[in-house]
Design an enzyme around this catalytic site. Structure first.
Site, PDB file in Angstrom:
ATOM      1  N   SER A  79      21.052  31.422  54.619  1.00 14.64           N
ATOM      2  CA  SER A  79      21.616  30.100  54.345  1.00 14.64           C
ATOM      3  C   SER A  79      23.020  30.262  53.770  1.00 14.64           C
ATOM      4  O   SER A  79      23.206  30.947  52.759  1.00 14.64           O
ATOM      5  CB  SER A  79      20.719  29.359  53.356  1.00 14.64           C
ATOM      6  OG  SER A  79      21.316  28.160  52.944  1.00 14.64           O
ATOM      7  N   GLY A 118      25.119  27.650  52.840  1.00 15.12           N
ATOM      8  CA  GLY A 118      25.592  26.406  52.237  1.00 15.12           C
ATOM      9  C   GLY A 118      26.120  25.453  53.284  1.00 15.12           C
ATOM     10  O   GLY A 118      25.460  25.171  54.294  1.00 15.12           O
ATOM     11  N   ALA A 119      27.341  24.955  53.052  1.00 16.50           N
ATOM     12  CA  ALA A 119      27.949  24.019  53.999  1.00 16.50           C
ATOM     13  C   ALA A 119      28.177  24.655  55.364  1.00 16.50           C
ATOM     14  O   ALA A 119      28.355  23.945  56.360  1.00 16.50           O
ATOM     15  CB  ALA A 119      29.264  23.491  53.439  1.00 16.50           C
ATOM     16  N   GLY A 120      28.149  25.990  55.439  1.00 21.15           N
ATOM     17  CA  GLY A 120      28.318  26.679  56.713  1.00 21.15           C
ATOM     18  C   GLY A 120      27.056  26.748  57.544  1.00 21.15           C
ATOM     19  O   GLY A 120      27.056  27.361  58.614  1.00 21.15           O
ATOM     20  N   GLY A 121      25.973  26.133  57.065  1.00 20.06           N
ATOM     21  CA  GLY A 121      24.727  26.123  57.827  1.00 20.06           C
ATOM     22  C   GLY A 121      23.931  27.396  57.631  1.00 20.06           C
ATOM     23  O   GLY A 121      23.933  27.989  56.544  1.00 20.06           O
ATOM     24  N   GLY A 169      17.746  24.677  49.672  1.00 24.15           N
ATOM     25  CA  GLY A 169      17.087  25.876  50.170  1.00 24.15           C
ATOM     26  C   GLY A 169      15.582  25.710  50.289  1.00 24.15           C
ATOM     27  O   GLY A 169      14.963  26.231  51.219  1.00 24.15           O
ATOM     28  N   ASP A 170      15.006  24.954  49.365  1.00 27.12           N
ATOM     29  CA  ASP A 170      13.561  24.719  49.419  1.00 27.12           C
ATOM     30  C   ASP A 170      13.210  23.808  50.594  1.00 27.12           C
ATOM     31  O   ASP A 170      12.186  24.008  51.264  1.00 27.12           O
ATOM     32  CB  ASP A 170      13.079  24.096  48.112  1.00 27.12           C
ATOM     33  CG  ASP A 170      13.383  24.985  46.916  1.00 27.12           C
ATOM     34  OD1 ASP A 170      13.406  26.220  47.089  1.00 27.12           O
ATOM     35  OD2 ASP A 170      13.611  24.449  45.820  1.00 27.12           O
TER      36      ASP A 170
END
Length: 307
Positions: A210, A212-215, A241-242
């Protein structure tokens, strides 16, 4: 049924403080208190989506009772093993930035851990997917996740950090879901592709990183894929993330193709960011987000096929 495991369950307090300033007196605009810990959050998301789920783990003291009572009030089935120590609390301050304070958790005795293992083996036999999430409280063996993975007849998703993740890889989980920081810590490199290769070499069958904003970047049985939203989503990222793990579990449970599985999981994560409280999403908003998630092939990160 999907089984979520939270060895270090928590009572989560979220404070909304729009103009939080450390070193000063802050007025809290709103307080949200919920049962938490990463696996508990996964269970709450899955329950909110209508999936059959059971949350298990360790819980003790007044905080432990509140965790179990909170799950019961939400209608989430739970089967926690009691411990003598007091379950931890976490505090999240949501303002211009998000800051978390996480207690270490209760010390677990060998007898308490053995009792949990016995209950876990029974529950795992009926699980289509097992999700192992979060930190390990003091007293729990550092290689606990490897053992729990080996005991599960079906696929296991591992979402952990540090030593718990590093040692858990030896159990050969079906999916490992680190974020960028966790991937760098366990692999020793900030390069995503190299980090994914390192985790696969250590035992992970599939890695979903993961960013973040980058998928997400996923090394899957069908090849490497990147899934990302076409626009940033403002809000509280602590539960994203969950929600992503919940989407992975829901897809694995029905053997959904990886491109569709990742599209749905990323949409769920985006919904979670919009919520001020981890573990809660607006399920009705997911269909509108799906067309905004692109999934494309990436250069393969590791040799295939899987063993």
């Amino acid at each position: 049924m999907i089984l979520t495991v939270t060895p270090n369950a928590a009572l989560d307090d979220t404070y909304e403080v729009p103009d939080a300033r450390f070193g000063e007196v802050n007025r809290v605009a709103a307080v949200h208190r919920r049962p938490g810990g990463k696996g508990v959050n996964v269970a709450r998301v899955l329950h909110g989506l209508g999936h059959e789920v059971v949350a298990t783990g360790l819980a003790g003291g007044a905080a432990g009772r509140q965790i179990e009572e909170g799950l019961a009030a939400l209608g989430v089935p739970a089967a926690f093993t009691p411990v003598a120590g007091e379950s931890r609390r976490t505090v999240t301050v949501v303002g211009a930035e998000v800051t978390m304070f996480c207690e270490p958790g209760p010390t677990v005795t060998a007898a308490e851990w053995a009792a949990f293992l016995a209950r876990y083996e029974t529950l795992a036999r009926d699980a289509a997917v097992v999700v192992l999430s979060g930190s390990l409280p003091p007293g729990v063996p550092p290689d606990a996740y490897a053992r729990l993975t080996r005991l599960a007849p079906g696929p296991v998703i591992l979402d952990a950090d540090g030593e718990a993740l590093r040692l858990g890889l030896a159990g050969r989980p079906a999916v490992v879901k680190p974020n960028a920081e966790e991937l760098a810590r366990v692999s020793g490199t900030g390069d995503t592709a190299a980090g994914i290769r390192a985790l696969r070499a250590a035992g992970a069958r599939t890695v979903v990183a993961s960013l973040g904003a980058g998928g997400v970047v996923a090394d899957t049985p069908g090849g490497a894929l990147r899934a990302a939203l076409d626009r940033p989503v403002p809000g509280n990222p602590t539960g994203a993330g969950d929600a992503l793990a919940a989407g992975l579990a829901a897809g694995l449970a029905v053997d959904r193709p990886w491109p569709d599985l990742l599209r749905n999981a990323v949409a769920l994560a985006a919904c979670a960011v919009r919520s001020p409280v981890a573990g809660e999403i607006d399920a009705a908003a997911v269909p509108a987000l799906l067309p905004h998630v692109s999934v494309r092939a990436e250069e393969d990160h590791a040799a295939r096929p899987h063993e």
